[in-house]
Enzyme design. Sequence first.
Site, short mmCIF file in Angstrom:
data_model
loop_
_atom_site.label_atom_id
_atom_site.label_comp_id
_atom_site.label_asym_id
_atom_site.label_seq_id
_atom_site.Cartn_x
_atom_site.Cartn_y
_atom_site.Cartn_z
N GLU A 53 -20.64 31.02 51.96
CA GLU A 53 -21.93 31.71 52.03
C GLU A 53 -22.55 31.88 50.65
O GLU A 53 -23.77 31.73 50.49
CB GLU A 53 -21.75 33.08 52.68
CG GLU A 53 -21.21 33.04 54.11
CD GLU A 53 -19.71 33.17 54.19
OE1 GLU A 53 -19.22 33.82 55.11
OE2 GLU A 53 -19.02 32.58 53.31
N ALA A 163 16.68 5.71 63.04
CA ALA A 163 17.48 5.09 61.97
C ALA A 163 18.51 4.17 62.62
O ALA A 163 18.90 4.35 63.77
CB ALA A 163 18.19 6.15 61.13
N ALA A 165 22.31 2.56 63.03
CA ALA A 165 23.60 3.23 63.11
C ALA A 165 24.18 3.51 61.73
O ALA A 165 24.89 4.50 61.52
CB ALA A 165 24.58 2.39 63.94
N ASP A 201 18.98 11.22 52.20
CA ASP A 201 17.82 10.40 51.82
C ASP A 201 17.26 10.71 50.44
O ASP A 201 16.48 9.92 49.91
CB ASP A 201 16.70 10.58 52.85
CG ASP A 201 17.11 10.14 54.25
OD1 ASP A 201 18.06 9.33 54.35
OD2 ASP A 201 16.49 10.61 55.22
N GLU A 299 9.73 17.86 58.04
CA GLU A 299 10.15 16.46 57.87
C GLU A 299 11.65 16.48 57.69
O GLU A 299 12.14 16.74 56.59
CB GLU A 299 9.47 15.82 56.66
CG GLU A 299 7.96 15.64 56.81
CD GLU A 299 7.41 14.68 55.77
OE1 GLU A 299 7.98 13.58 55.59
OE2 GLU A 299 6.41 15.03 55.11
N LEU A 304 17.67 19.30 62.85
CA LEU A 304 16.77 20.40 62.50
C LEU A 304 15.47 20.32 63.28
O LEU A 304 14.97 21.34 63.78
CB LEU A 304 16.49 20.39 60.99
CG LEU A 304 15.57 21.50 60.48
CD1 LEU A 304 16.13 22.88 60.84
CD2 LEU A 304 15.37 21.38 58.97
#
Length: 371
Positions: A53, A163, A165, A201, A299, A304
């Site tokens: 505003e 993924a 194995a 990872d 992610e 999880l």
Amino acid sequence: MSDDHRYMARALQLAARGLYSTDPNPRVGCVLVKDGAVIGEGWHARAGEPHAEVHALRAAGAAAAGATAYVSLEPCSHQGRTPPCCDALVEAGVARVVAALEDPNPKVSGEGLARLRAAGITTEAGLLAAEAEALNPGFCKRMRTGLPWVRVKLAMSLDGSTAMASGESQWITGEHARRDVQRLRARSSAIVTGSGTLLADDPSLNVRLGAEDLNGMAPVRQPLRVVLDRRLRTPPEARLLQQEGPVLILTASDDGAATRALQAVGAEVAPCAESEQGLNLEAVLLTLAARECNEVLVESGPTLAGAFVQAGLVDELIVYLAPHLMGADARGLLHLPGLVRMEQRIELEIQDIRAVGRDWRIRARPRARPL
């Protein structure tokens, strides 16, 4: 489309310019109209800077007297990081204020419109309210419930695998989908992962896009990266601790040496309540809400992610579907133990499906179960 709809749609378009920068404030746009012409526009860019505003009023100058203000969220009535916007509208002499959505913030919640009416200004609310709320799902939910909006991001092959194995997962999706994930990160207040994913990872979880990649919108800030690490296994040399931006590690461990080692490389380590399965996920979200996190992106691995789903804490699933097959021995999308009968299935409502490069993006919400 009526003029009111047209001008409010423009206010929402302006508000969207703050998609990656207003956090923890809501994304808000404002259009001032007088005698059928737009005389001022504005949008909120960053917390602590003038609201939409104020920008629109500055653009209009003295011409704002007698104008109609179209605002995507009710003008604030309290002193926060900046002065109340309803006072600025009164001082400018606007004649009418149309708000898309009443502010869910209990500090405002109708008070802004009431103060405008008390000053003799005509007010209306509810025009394109659903669109305004869709632009600020996290802010609205946090103000109403005390919890942030939770998205779980997943990527899978056509046969439902995340993924091989062996654990190999880079890359399931193509470049276009990965850039789309970057935009999800850029709009998020926090990105949550688990210690298992971090150890397997070693992700960065940061935003690697600039304003030129985000439709010219304001430059991004790095979201808070959160690791759920019950036993405090995060190594100090983890990649996300070498990147710019804050890192919060939530744990149930009282290992002082591990805590000090992580603090030495810039991480914040904080205690979190436990549940039978791990850290208490609702406690995690309450912690993030207390830090003014509006939108949280999960992610993580299937355990999880599945725990968030089964706890009923997920508002939205973003699933990227890649056109290939990974075989019977590959790893599944979500770990959802205990679902053995059809009546136990978790039903979803598909909100949107679209192509992202060679992949498909599915946006879905868990369907509310009947009481």
